[in-house]
Scaffold this active site. Structure first.
Site, mmCIF file in Angstrom:
data_model
loop_
_atom_site.group_PDB
_atom_site.id
_atom_site.type_symbol
_atom_site.label_atom_id
_atom_site.label_comp_id
_atom_site.label_asym_id
_atom_site.label_seq_id
_atom_site.Cartn_x
_atom_site.Cartn_y
_atom_site.Cartn_z
ATOM 1 N N SER A 7 0.773 -1.094 0.052
ATOM 2 C CA SER A 7 0.061 -0.038 0.119
ATOM 3 C C SER A 7 0.785 1.298 0.122
ATOM 4 O O SER A 7 0.216 2.300 -0.072
ATOM 5 C CB SER A 7 -0.933 -0.161 1.152
ATOM 6 O OG SER A 7 -1.758 -1.022 1.118
ATOM 7 N N ASP B 177 -17.471 2.503 -2.432
ATOM 8 C CA ASP B 177 -16.676 1.135 -2.231
ATOM 9 C C ASP B 177 -17.489 0.302 -1.531
ATOM 10 O O ASP B 177 -17.873 0.094 -0.389
ATOM 11 C CB ASP B 177 -15.443 1.409 -1.316
ATOM 12 C CG ASP B 177 -14.707 0.402 -1.013
ATOM 13 O OD1 ASP B 177 -14.855 -0.728 -1.688
ATOM 14 O OD2 ASP B 177 -13.846 0.509 -0.153
ATOM 15 N N ASP C 256 -11.376 -5.744 -1.191
ATOM 16 C CA ASP C 256 -10.475 -4.752 -0.189
ATOM 17 C C ASP C 256 -10.231 -5.504 1.247
ATOM 18 O O ASP C 256 -10.988 -6.463 1.477
ATOM 19 C CB ASP C 256 -11.656 -3.776 -0.009
ATOM 20 C CG ASP C 256 -10.923 -2.580 0.617
ATOM 21 O OD1 ASP C 256 -10.868 -1.434 -0.179
ATOM 22 O OD2 ASP C 256 -10.358 -2.373 1.660
ATOM 23 N N HIS D 261 -15.439 0.765 2.222
ATOM 24 C CA HIS D 261 -15.247 2.276 3.075
ATOM 25 C C HIS D 261 -16.162 3.157 2.978
ATOM 26 O O HIS D 261 -15.878 4.448 3.117
ATOM 27 C CB HIS D 261 -13.708 2.813 2.959
ATOM 28 C CG HIS D 261 -12.923 1.686 3.213
ATOM 29 N ND1 HIS D 261 -11.939 1.745 4.602
ATOM 30 C CD2 HIS D 261 -11.927 0.883 2.365
ATOM 31 C CE1 HIS D 261 -11.260 0.775 4.588
ATOM 32 N NE2 HIS D 261 -10.867 0.362 3.328
ATOM 33 N N CYS E 188 -7.471 2.554 0.865
ATOM 34 C CA CYS E 188 -8.751 1.684 0.162
ATOM 35 C C CYS E 188 -8.461 0.995 -1.004
ATOM 36 O O CYS E 188 -7.872 1.756 -1.638
ATOM 37 C CB CYS E 188 -9.745 2.930 -0.112
ATOM 38 S SG CYS E 188 -11.082 2.150 -1.190
#
Lengths: 631, 368
Positions: free
Chosen positions: A329, A353, A366, A372, A385
């Protein structure tokens, strides 16, 4: 013949005088021949014999220059020389090496370790060199041996300059070490026509700065013209060309910061690179675990070598340059910046999302089941995210991603002044074509682009690339080449050659683009995944956690501790601070550390605390005082 | 009174001296001494013993100069017989050193009988031809040849090639001056050439090696060729004017082997150059010239042959040594006459000079 020959005295005398005349003629002729020979040697061939006599008489003895020193930005010494005595054996002058060592060991302690190391040196060397059997003799040992020297022809005590790394394990991957020149290095010296300068030199930089700055550190070999006798003994000094000592290196590295960073890793494997964004100067470079470079200087003994070389932790590898890891990430802020820069997204554009992204019949999940909610760009960074970036990657396309990331330095060597840097992998259809041989493997699938968006897939970057890209963002798109040497000091003239930070290029980011990404990264450390690690910090920092999956869970739930330690995910963290005017940018990697937030971010916190506030982590204060005493 | 006595004493002392010969010899020895000071720079004690050797040599010269040629004639046969017997004794009981049997221990004294032959041989042959002066026949040359061969064979067997060459030369010169017909000489040369392969097989290995080394010294630069290579370097590097006294690098850095004995000429060449060599050659030429002049005016067959032979022996020494140092003759142990360090050779040579003086004086007696 007549039986009785009567010869009157006068006739006899005349005959005798005739013979005398012949004799005079022969004598004169012989002397003319001899004189002619002398004339030939002394006049006709004089130049030739004159040269041969000079060659006989004069020998050039090299004087090895003192190797340059290495010190950090505060002048703390990381590599220096000291003079000590060694006991050396010249194998060609000794009848039986083992016998000689046995005899010498009656007088001076020789460990089995010393013997093993000597045997290794013997295998690698030419016979006429003298090789150390014991180093660092005490004065007492020197005196003991000298008194008995006559018993050991071919064994000598020699005063030599030794390389010493006073900080031992600290920054050992950066400093590197020197070692005895091996056959391969000898060949490359011969090829580079540096042969004359290495006459008499026995050591050469093998790794780290010792290797990459070998030319600066070595200096110029001096010569003594010595008159020698037929036995090769030096009798008289005719002339002397002083050696020019090697140049000293002063680093951008901060030894104390380095110590804090290394301590923060403890026994964990991993890497950290901290860069001053405004110059590209490297403030700390950790590869954990480390090793003691002093072991290598006189040839490492086989036992220690096995220990280091065969350890599953691979302490000799410089992970910061040589290890390539998926960024996880931590890749997201760069993706976001690229999206703004290329016009694929605006900061306000939000998605809903659902917790997954469906593409080509495959559901990309996710980490947060259920998603989210509404996610704009800042939030996408703060909450990390995945869905936002799956979709972004898919919209942007692999070619666009690859060309943008290349500008940030991903997938190519940063050009740092150390050897052994990996390129990492910046995935692209072109890369895939080159990497694989079978046509079906060479094809790029659009689905592969999706996981690239969250820093997984083929992505693999070195910690220094990650730190470098972070520094570029922190520095508003101005790219500096990362470097370790701040200036090079010429010992003779005192002149300091400063390694001027020259911007390599400028990426024309708009301030609002940078601001968006910065706000997202600040959010990470204030309310996102980095918030726990940065709670109560006395400065505003920008960061991003990352976790690089090593182990495919095939839909299962990842639970730390449930998989083998070595199969756990790598934990990553990138940060810069203070957020508005960054003085430091860094990337941290903890191998198999699990979540970036829990293992990598706290290390970054300790480093930033020390660098920005001078605050030492609890328990480190005592050691720091020791360090300052030592200076 | 006292003064007259003193003058008389001096006269008596100087009476047997041939001054031209003495001056030449003095110049030669003085020059040699300067060279020897340099060659023996590392060993001052050797200079002292060299001075002692010079004193003994000059005393021997004076003593022999006082002996009349007639008495020398009477001494010839006993000396030769004793010499041959000693050589036989050496072959049987001699001491071995460096692989050669050259020395004989006689109680306290160690002698090298081959050295005696250098003088005894020409004396014996001159005596023989003197006896046969009135009726010389071909047979007489053969007898002389046999007298020559016996001791030479014993010396070659020791082995001592250098001395054997000098003894053969001394003997041959007597036979030559006695009138050996030219056809014999040419015949001998032809025979020698024909016998060369046979002689080669008779040589010792080290002797053969020396000859091979002469042809190609660089084949074994650190071993057998070392002497020749280093001495030619010393000579050649001297140039015209030399490197100066005590400045010879080849000599003083110990590249020159045997630099105070057989290779002292290399030191002289290196330090004094071609100029110094020319001086030396001129001095030798004068010495030989004076010797041959004495021979030419000698009164008897014996003294004439003896003087001629001894003079040419000096030449042989000089020529062989110079040829060896400059690399045109093989390395045989022949010293540079009057220059090389070494008591034995110096005494033998001075004895020769003494004989020349004796011959010169004998002529005066006959004339007056």
């Amino acid at each position: 013949m007549k039986p009785h020959e009567f010869r009157p005295p006068e006739q006899e005398l005349a005959r005798f005088r005739g013979r005398l005349a012949v004799a005079v003629g022969v004598v004169l002729l012989a002397f003319v021949v001899i004189a002619g020979r002398f004339f030939y040697l002394q006049v006709v061939r004089h130049d030739y014999y004159h040269t041969r006599a000079e060659d006989n008489r004069i020998t050039l003895l090299p004087i090895v220059p003192n190797r340059g020193l290495i010190a950090d930005r505060n002048g703390r010494s990381f590599a220096r020389n000291f003079s000590a005595y060694t006991l050396e054996i010249t194998p060609s002058r000794v009848r039986d090496v083992e016998e000689t060592i046995d005899a010498v060991s009656q007088l001076i302690e020789i460990q089995p370790r010393d013997r093993k190391r000597f045997r290794k040196l013997l295998d690698e060397s030419k016979n006429f060199e003298s090789l150390p059997i014991r180093t660092r003799l005490s004065d007492e040992e020197v005196a003991k041996f000298v008194a008995q020297r006559y018993r050991f022809p071919g064994v000598d005590v020699k005063a030599r300059l030794f390389r010493q790394y006073p900080e031992e394990q600290l920054a050992s991957h950066v400093v590197g070490y020197i070692g005895r020149i091996n056959t391969k290095e000898l060949e490359s010296i011969e090829e580079s026509e540096d042969q004359a300068n290495y006459r008499g030199t026995e050591h050469i930089g093998k790794t780290g700065l010792e290797q990459s700055y070998e030319r600066e550190l070595h200096g110029e070999t001096g010569y003594e013209q010595v008159e020698v006798d037929a036995g090769g003994r030096a009798l008289r000094l005719l002339s002397r060309t002083a050696p020019v000592p090697g140049n000293n290196l002063f680093l951008t590295l901060d030894g104390k910061l380095q110590a804090v960073a290394e301590r923060a890793f403890g026994t964990r494997r991993g890497a950290l690179v901290a860069i001053e964004p405004s110059t590209g100067g490297i403030l700390a470079m950790v590869s954990s675990p480390t090793f003691d470079p002093n072991l290598f200087v006189d040839g490492i003994d086989p036992q220690n070598w096995d220990l280091l070389n065969n350890s599953p932790d691979h302490p000799l590898i410089n992970r910061a340059l040589n290890g390539a890891y998926p960024p996880g990430s931590t890749f997201k802020p760069f993706m976001a910046l690229g999206a703004l820069f290329s016009g694929k997204r605006t900061a306000d554009q939000a998605i809903a999302d659902p917790g997954y992204f469906d593409f080509g019949g495959h559901r990309f999940r996710d980490d947060k089941a259920g998603g989210h909610g509404t996610v704009d760009m800042v939030k996408s960074i703060v909450v990390s995210c995945d869905t936002y970036y799956y979709r972004l990657a898919n919209d942007w396309g692999i070619d666009g991603i690859a060309s943008f990331m290349a500008q940030l330095g991903f997938g190519s060597r940063t050009g740092v002044d150390l050897g052994g840097e990996s390129t990492g992998i910046l995935p692209s259809p072109e890369w895939k074509r080159k990497r694989f041989k079978k046509p079906e493997q060479q094809k790029w699938y659009a689905g592969e682009t999706v996981s690239i968006g969250i820093g997984q897939g083929y992505n693999a970057y070195t910690p220094i690339q990650l730190a470098h890209a972070t520094a570029v963002v922190a520095n508003n798109g101005v790219v500096f080449k990362p470097h370790l040497v701040r200036y090079i000091e010429d010992v003779k003239t005192g002149e300091k050659r400063i390694v001027e930070p020259q911007p390599v290029r400028r990426i024309p980011f708009r301030p609002e683009h940078l601001d968006t990404v910065r706000r997202g990264m600040i959010g990470v450390n204030q309310s996102g995944t980095g918030a726990r690690a940065f709670a109560g910090a006395g400065y505003v920092s920008a960061g991003k956690t990352g976790t690089a999956q090593l182990f495919s869970l095939k839909g299962g739930t990842y639970r730390e501790g449930s998989v083998g330690e070595r199969l756990r995910d790598h934990a990553l963290f990138i940060a810069f601070a203070p957020a508005d005017e960054p003085k430091i940018a860094l990337a941290v990697l903890v191998e198999n550390g699990g979540f970036g937030a829990t293992s990598a971010a706290p290390i970054a916190r300790q480093v930033l605390d020390y660098y920005l506030l001078g605050k030492l982590p609890a328990g480190a204060a005592a050691e720091d005082e020791d360090a300052s005493d030592a200076q | 009174m006292l003064n007259e006595n003193l003058i008389g004493l001096v006269r008596r002392v100087l009476a047997p001296i041939d001054f031209p010969l003495l001056w030449i010899l003095g110049a030669l020895l003085g020059y040699a001494f300067v060279v020897q000071l340099s060659a023996s720079n590392d060993a001052p004690a050797r200079i002292n013993s060299h001075i002692l050797n010079l004193c003994v040599a000059l005393a021997v010269m004076w003593l022999i100069a006082n002996v009349s040629p007639t008495r020398l004639l009477n001494l010839a046969v006993p000396l030769y017989v004793v010499g041959v017997l000693l050589l036989v004794a050496t072959a049987l009981f001699g001491d071995i050193s460096k692989g050669a049997r050259r020395w004989l221990s006689l109680g306290m004294l160690r002698v090298q009988p081959s050295e005696i032959m250098k003088i005894a041989m020409p004396m014996m042959l001159a005596w023989y031809f003197h006896q046969r002066e009135e009726a010389l026949r071909v047979r007489d040359y053969l007898v002389a040849g046999v007298l020559l061969i016996i001791p030479v064979a014993l010396i070659v067997r020791q082995p001592d090639l250098g001395t054997a060459i000098l003894v053969i030369a001394a003997g041959f010169y007597v036979i030559f001056f006695a009138g050996l017909p030219w056809k014999f000489i040419l015949g001998m040369v032809a025979a020698a050439a024909a016998a060369a392969p046979f002689a080669w097989s008779m040589l010792h290995d080290y002797q053969r090696q020396r000859i091979l080394t002469l042809i190609d010294p660089e084949a074994d630069p650190l071993g057998k060729g070392f002497h020749i290579i280093q001495s030619t370097i010393a000579v050649g590097s001297g140039g015209i004017f030399g490197k100066g006294w005590l400045n010879g690098t080849q000599a003083h850095l110990e590249f020159l082997p045997e630099r105070h004995t057989d290779f002292v000429l290399a030191v002289l060449s290196e330090e004094f150059g071609l100029l110094g060599i020319s001086v030396l050659i001129v001095l030798y030429a004068l010495l030989i010239g004076r010797g041959l002049l004495i021979a030419s005016s000698a009164s008897t067959m014996f003294s004439r042959l003896l003087a001629g032979s001894i003079t040419l022996t000096f030449f042989t020494y000089a020529f062989v040594n110079m040829g060896m140092v400059t690399g045109i003759l093989p390395v045989v142990g022949v010293p540079l006459p009057f220059v090389s360090y070494g008591g034995t050779a110096l005494v033998t040579l001075s004895l020769g000079v003494g004989i020349l003086m004796s011959v010169q004086r004998g002529r005066q007696f006959v004339q007056t």
